[in-house]
Design an enzyme around this catalytic site. Sequence first.
Site, PDB file in Angstrom:
ATOM      1  N   HIS B 341      19.279 -17.572 -11.259  1.00  0.00           N
ATOM      2  CA  HIS B 341      19.635 -16.222 -11.694  1.00  0.00           C
ATOM      3  C   HIS B 341      19.819 -16.132 -13.203  1.00  0.00           C
ATOM      4  O   HIS B 341      19.524 -15.110 -13.809  1.00  0.00           O
ATOM      5  CB  HIS B 341      20.900 -15.754 -10.962  1.00  0.00           C
ATOM      6  CG  HIS B 341      20.610 -15.292  -9.576  1.00  0.00           C
ATOM      7  ND1 HIS B 341      21.544 -15.253  -8.565  1.00  0.00           N
ATOM      8  CD2 HIS B 341      19.464 -14.844  -9.029  1.00  0.00           C
ATOM      9  CE1 HIS B 341      20.982 -14.803  -7.456  1.00  0.00           C
ATOM     10  NE2 HIS B 341      19.724 -14.551  -7.708  1.00  0.00           N
ATOM     11  N   ARG B 452       4.652  10.571  -0.294  1.00  0.00           N
ATOM     12  CA  ARG B 452       4.609   9.799   0.961  1.00  0.00           C
ATOM     13  C   ARG B 452       5.856  10.126   1.762  1.00  0.00           C
ATOM     14  O   ARG B 452       6.915   9.545   1.528  1.00  0.00           O
ATOM     15  CB  ARG B 452       4.571   8.307   0.649  1.00  0.00           C
ATOM     16  CG  ARG B 452       3.379   7.886  -0.171  1.00  0.00           C
ATOM     17  CD  ARG B 452       3.259   6.371  -0.122  1.00  0.00           C
ATOM     18  NE  ARG B 452       1.969   5.942  -0.620  1.00  0.00           N
ATOM     19  CZ  ARG B 452       1.793   5.365  -1.819  1.00  0.00           C
ATOM     20  NH1 ARG B 452       2.827   5.162  -2.593  1.00  0.00           N
ATOM     21  NH2 ARG B 452       0.595   4.994  -2.201  1.00  0.00           N
ATOM     22  N   ARG B 488       1.975  14.717   1.649  1.00  0.00           N
ATOM     23  CA  ARG B 488       1.184  14.142   2.738  1.00  0.00           C
ATOM     24  C   ARG B 488       2.035  14.124   3.999  1.00  0.00           C
ATOM     25  O   ARG B 488       3.176  13.654   3.979  1.00  0.00           O
ATOM     26  CB  ARG B 488       0.730  12.725   2.395  1.00  0.00           C
ATOM     27  CG  ARG B 488      -0.201  12.150   3.465  1.00  0.00           C
ATOM     28  CD  ARG B 488      -0.777  10.839   3.051  1.00  0.00           C
ATOM     29  NE  ARG B 488       0.246   9.780   3.064  1.00  0.00           N
ATOM     30  CZ  ARG B 488       0.018   8.546   2.622  1.00  0.00           C
ATOM     31  NH1 ARG B 488      -1.156   8.217   2.153  1.00  0.00           N
ATOM     32  NH2 ARG B 488       0.971   7.647   2.664  1.00  0.00           N
ATOM     33  N   GLU B 596     -10.130   8.137   4.253  1.00  0.00           N
ATOM     34  CA  GLU B 596      -9.835   6.718   4.466  1.00  0.00           C
ATOM     35  C   GLU B 596     -10.861   6.118   5.415  1.00  0.00           C
ATOM     36  O   GLU B 596     -11.133   4.937   5.405  1.00  0.00           O
ATOM     37  CB  GLU B 596      -8.435   6.557   5.079  1.00  0.00           C
ATOM     38  CG  GLU B 596      -7.324   6.943   4.137  1.00  0.00           C
ATOM     39  CD  GLU B 596      -6.100   7.427   4.879  1.00  0.00           C
ATOM     40  OE1 GLU B 596      -5.056   6.779   4.769  1.00  0.00           O
ATOM     41  OE2 GLU B 596      -6.193   8.447   5.582  1.00  0.00           O
ATOM     42  N   ASN B 622      -7.241   2.125  -0.520  1.00  0.00           N
ATOM     43  CA  ASN B 622      -6.875   0.886   0.162  1.00  0.00           C
ATOM     44  C   ASN B 622      -7.459   0.836   1.569  1.00  0.00           C
ATOM     45  O   ASN B 622      -8.102  -0.133   1.954  1.00  0.00           O
ATOM     46  CB  ASN B 622      -5.361   0.724   0.251  1.00  0.00           C
ATOM     47  CG  ASN B 622      -4.704   0.749  -1.111  1.00  0.00           C
ATOM     48  OD1 ASN B 622      -5.393   0.852  -2.114  1.00  0.00           O
ATOM     49  ND2 ASN B 622      -3.400   0.663  -1.140  1.00  0.00           N
ATOM     50  N   ASP B 623      -7.199   1.908   2.325  1.00  0.00           N
ATOM     51  CA  ASP B 623      -7.722   1.927   3.687  1.00  0.00           C
ATOM     52  C   ASP B 623      -9.238   2.090   3.707  1.00  0.00           C
ATOM     53  O   ASP B 623      -9.920   1.445   4.481  1.00  0.00           O
ATOM     54  CB  ASP B 623      -7.052   3.042   4.495  1.00  0.00           C
ATOM     55  CG  ASP B 623      -5.695   2.591   5.025  1.00  0.00           C
ATOM     56  OD1 ASP B 623      -5.590   1.407   5.412  1.00  0.00           O
ATOM     57  OD2 ASP B 623      -4.748   3.389   5.029  1.00  0.00           O
ATOM     58  N   ARG B 633      -6.833  -5.851   4.443  1.00  0.00           N
ATOM     59  CA  ARG B 633      -6.544  -6.099   3.024  1.00  0.00           C
ATOM     60  C   ARG B 633      -5.405  -7.100   2.829  1.00  0.00           C
ATOM     61  O   ARG B 633      -5.214  -7.614   1.745  1.00  0.00           O
ATOM     62  CB  ARG B 633      -6.256  -4.805   2.290  1.00  0.00           C
ATOM     63  CG  ARG B 633      -4.952  -4.153   2.639  1.00  0.00           C
ATOM     64  CD  ARG B 633      -4.832  -2.847   1.869  1.00  0.00           C
ATOM     65  NE  ARG B 633      -4.294  -1.799   2.699  1.00  0.00           N
ATOM     66  CZ  ARG B 633      -3.114  -1.235   2.466  1.00  0.00           C
ATOM     67  NH1 ARG B 633      -2.377  -1.639   1.477  1.00  0.00           N
ATOM     68  NH2 ARG B 633      -2.679  -0.268   3.235  1.00  0.00           N
ATOM     69  N   CYS B 672      -6.208   8.203  -4.755  1.00  0.00           N
ATOM     70  CA  CYS B 672      -4.781   7.887  -4.845  1.00  0.00           C
ATOM     71  C   CYS B 672      -4.438   6.468  -4.398  1.00  0.00           C
ATOM     72  O   CYS B 672      -3.289   6.120  -4.253  1.00  0.00           O
ATOM     73  CB  CYS B 672      -3.966   8.885  -4.035  1.00  0.00           C
ATOM     74  SG  CYS B 672      -4.242   8.770  -2.277  1.00  0.00           S
TER      75      CYS B 672
END
Lengths: 118, 921
Positions: B341, B452, B488, B596, B622-623, B633, B672
């Site tokens: 730490h 989201r 969304r 997607e 991504n999708d 992924r 996005c």
Amino acid sequence: MNMNMNMNTNMNIKESMKVVAVTACPTGIAHTYMAAESLTLAAKELGHQIKVETQGAMGVENEITDEDLKAADLIIFASDIAIDERERFEIQRRERGIKIIETSVKKAITNPQELFIK
Amino acid sequence: MNHHSFTFSFSFSFSFPIKNGLHARPASLLREWSLKSNTSFIFKNYRTNKEAPSLSILQMISTDTEFNDSCAVIFDRSNVTAEKNLELFKVFFDTEFVSLNKQEMQFQEQHSCTSNTSNTSNAWIDHLVKNIKVPRESVLNGNTLVTGLAIAKPILNLKKRDIHQIDFKNFFNDEYEYKYDGDNNLEILFTIIDELKVDLTSKIKSNNHTTDNILKNHLNILDDPDFLDCIKNKTKGKIWEILIAVHWHYHHIFAKNRSSYLRERFLDVEDICFQLQERLYYKLTKSNHPSPSLSPSLSPSLSPSHPYILITPEITPSEFLSLNLELLKGLVLTKTTATSHTIILAKSFNIPTLCIPDIFDLDGPQIIQIILDCNREILIKNPNPSQIDYYNIEYNFHKEQEQIKEQTLIANNSKVTKTKDNHTISLMVNSSTPQEIPCIAKMNVDGVGVLRTEFLFMERTSPPTFEEQRDIYLSYINGLPNKTIIIRTLDVGGDKEISYLNLPKEENPFLGQRGFRLYKDHKEIILTQLMAIIAAATAAAAETTAESTVRILFPMISNFEETLYIKELISIAKQRQRQRQGLNNNLKIKIGVMIEVPSLAFAMKDLCSEDAAIDFFSVGSNDLTQYFFAVDRNNSNPELNTLYSPYNPALLRFLKFIVDSVHLYGKEISICGELAQLTSLTPILLGMGFDKLSMSLNHIANVKEKISQLTIDKCQTLLSQALNIQTAAEVKSLLDIDINLDLKPSLNRDLDLNLNNDLFTADLIDLNCSYQNRAEIIKALVLLAYKNNRIEFKDIDKLETAIWERENISSTSLGFNVAIPHCRSHYIKSSFMCFLRTTNPIVWNDNPEVNMVFLLAFSDSPDLTTSNSNQHLKVLSQLSRKIIHADFRNKLLILQDKQQCHALFVSQLQNQRSMALPCFH
């Protein structure tokens, strides 16, 4: 390479020489070309004709031909490394007794005039 | 399946999933869940055969649990909600808990030292010894824990901290023997614990996130039932012996731990024990002076008034925080690793930190100055003034670079996003918590590209109410006035689970019920969400507003038919909302769908038709990428992972096709996913014509900066090049070269262009410098080249040592007042020249009168075409020739302006070029 080797026969031979020179240095980026330029300038000043072959990073440029050699009165090597195809000059020395002046790049850059002595 | 199930009907067995074992972070996550769910459980490790209650972080850590150990959590079956709690735990375990791995990997990547290997470090030491004349015995090797450079006086603190040294015995002599009184002792200790808790809590309000986390961690220890029990059980004896006993108790437990990572956590417990003991000392002695033997680094002699480098075997986080961090320039330690730490704190405060094997090498009064070079993992004892000057060039350079970086970041955040040729680009933020609203407001972006909403639905036992949702949506709309907010709708399934939806277990959840596909079964949940969005949009809009700033985006759409169901859902929601409280019928809320699923690319005509009534599209890269290449992924197989490449030209062509189709029908399209935040792909996305790029908050500044360097023409050129390449690797290198140099090697540039653009610019000139010697000048030339993007940061040292290698063969100054250091190397991406002029002549090898220095750097890079490299060589050779001419040199000596200087070079070379090739002159 098509060289203009027509010499003016009326020229005073004692004073005006035909000089061939080769410059080369380890990296072949800077000093090879500085030495070539320095020799060219000095030759002009002294009233000599000169052709300088550079052996640098771009390879051999302005190559000295057999014809050049046959007409030459003096050979200058300004180099810090071995000269490529040195034999073609040595033949002239052996057969025609042409003098080869060997010096460093530094000398050619700093005191080029002193090199033009037959 | 679960062989314990008959004994513990409410238990859940698993292989421990966290790579670093059960250390403080996962343990506190378990504890937090336990507190939040109002339940407790027993954590059991079958390998070590140890168990611990979920409320004690210390005991859980003490189970010595490593990655893949066979473990279980066991809920008390007498509790009526045990079965439900177990189900909730499984959800928590599969999602939040397991995701800790990913976070930790990212964290470790951020905190791991990208320092040089020992090879390069040795090469650097050779350079220092040979060229900078540093005596070899003055250089100590170490391991860098935090990179950076510091030059300062050292303060040595070689005493090892020892809790036994807090000497109460001398204080309580015969006149007052502190008597054993268990209850009284406990009372005093718990008062001290409370005081320390108040103190730590007050410090948490600092602005440093890392500090806060570590302080919270310490607070958790003070709250830990095991820790408190341990104190309670040790009341026999003198009061000052209790904390010593507690300290040793944990020392023994943690020392047995197999993982060094976990052993390190003992430092935090030790830290707490020290702090308590120190407070106890103050309390009992009623003194204001610190105990001389306690926490040596806190002692007054260590509060210097000058910048200093602290040299000490080890230091606890709280000791670190109590140092004068303004003056602390560096840390040299012996017994620490990158994950402790203290080091994490040092990193967050940018304190260069080196770990050297034997700190006692530095003992003795003779060391008055230190150069701590954590970029090359070395320390230089007592450098001479010229060595300090040499390093100062680098030090000042880094300072300057940091300032520039900071300023650009601040400027970029607030500035409008524009390309170099003045096209405004619309950037938006992906947001998943209302805490981000104030930051987004400061950013000068066009709003939220994807809100989201899953965060509203997760980690709870029932869906959020209409009011709850409406208020959150309103907080976005009101917090970001006049900005577009794209909300969304619920996107769960796949890797995101929600317990109360009772999603079926599927073989392949990414190809199953997720996103929109759940809406038919959970119609009421989605209708409530749509009503809340419509209500928020209505409430925020003035009566006369025709179009709301709010838009609705549906995830995981796979065909045209689904858009008809969207229409149906929207119309039901509007109707209900109208009945509920009246609705502004004229307010238009735009509806969009995520792209997607690859099939949508070929349904654009239908999706853009009147029947579907879709207003805009957003690519979830991504999708889309994982469905396009049919590869997960998050796949752990590295071979398969390479299949998931955002640089694959097939994917880029596919995206281009989608953008073109959407634009053909006059609709809007944004992107996005993670692709949008990769700056190397920014030119590609702009070239394709995406209308909006949306990304997480922390990428906005970088992408803005990248956009400001681009022109639309250039984006389109790069795109067409990328689309004609066959492999992802080639696309990546095309875009990377572009990033690094922002100069694309082109095939047919003539000399003027070379001279004007990449080989030599006015920026590569530095006139009137005050450097003292060759070493400083070479360093300055290399840094000048870096500043102007001629070399990469990682290659700075390589270039410097390459130049020195040539220097050491023979002098590069051959007369006049000129030196021409030069080198050829493949680290140089494209050849260049720098020119530097000093006010006073300096000694260059055997030439004492040098004041003009040309650096000629020639690239051997195999990436360059031969013709290009020959062009560069030709220019360099002609420059060299020019230097012989006295008139050229004399002009260079007097020009006072970089631009004039540059112009002189250009004109001279043009003259030279017009001359015939030299033959016999």
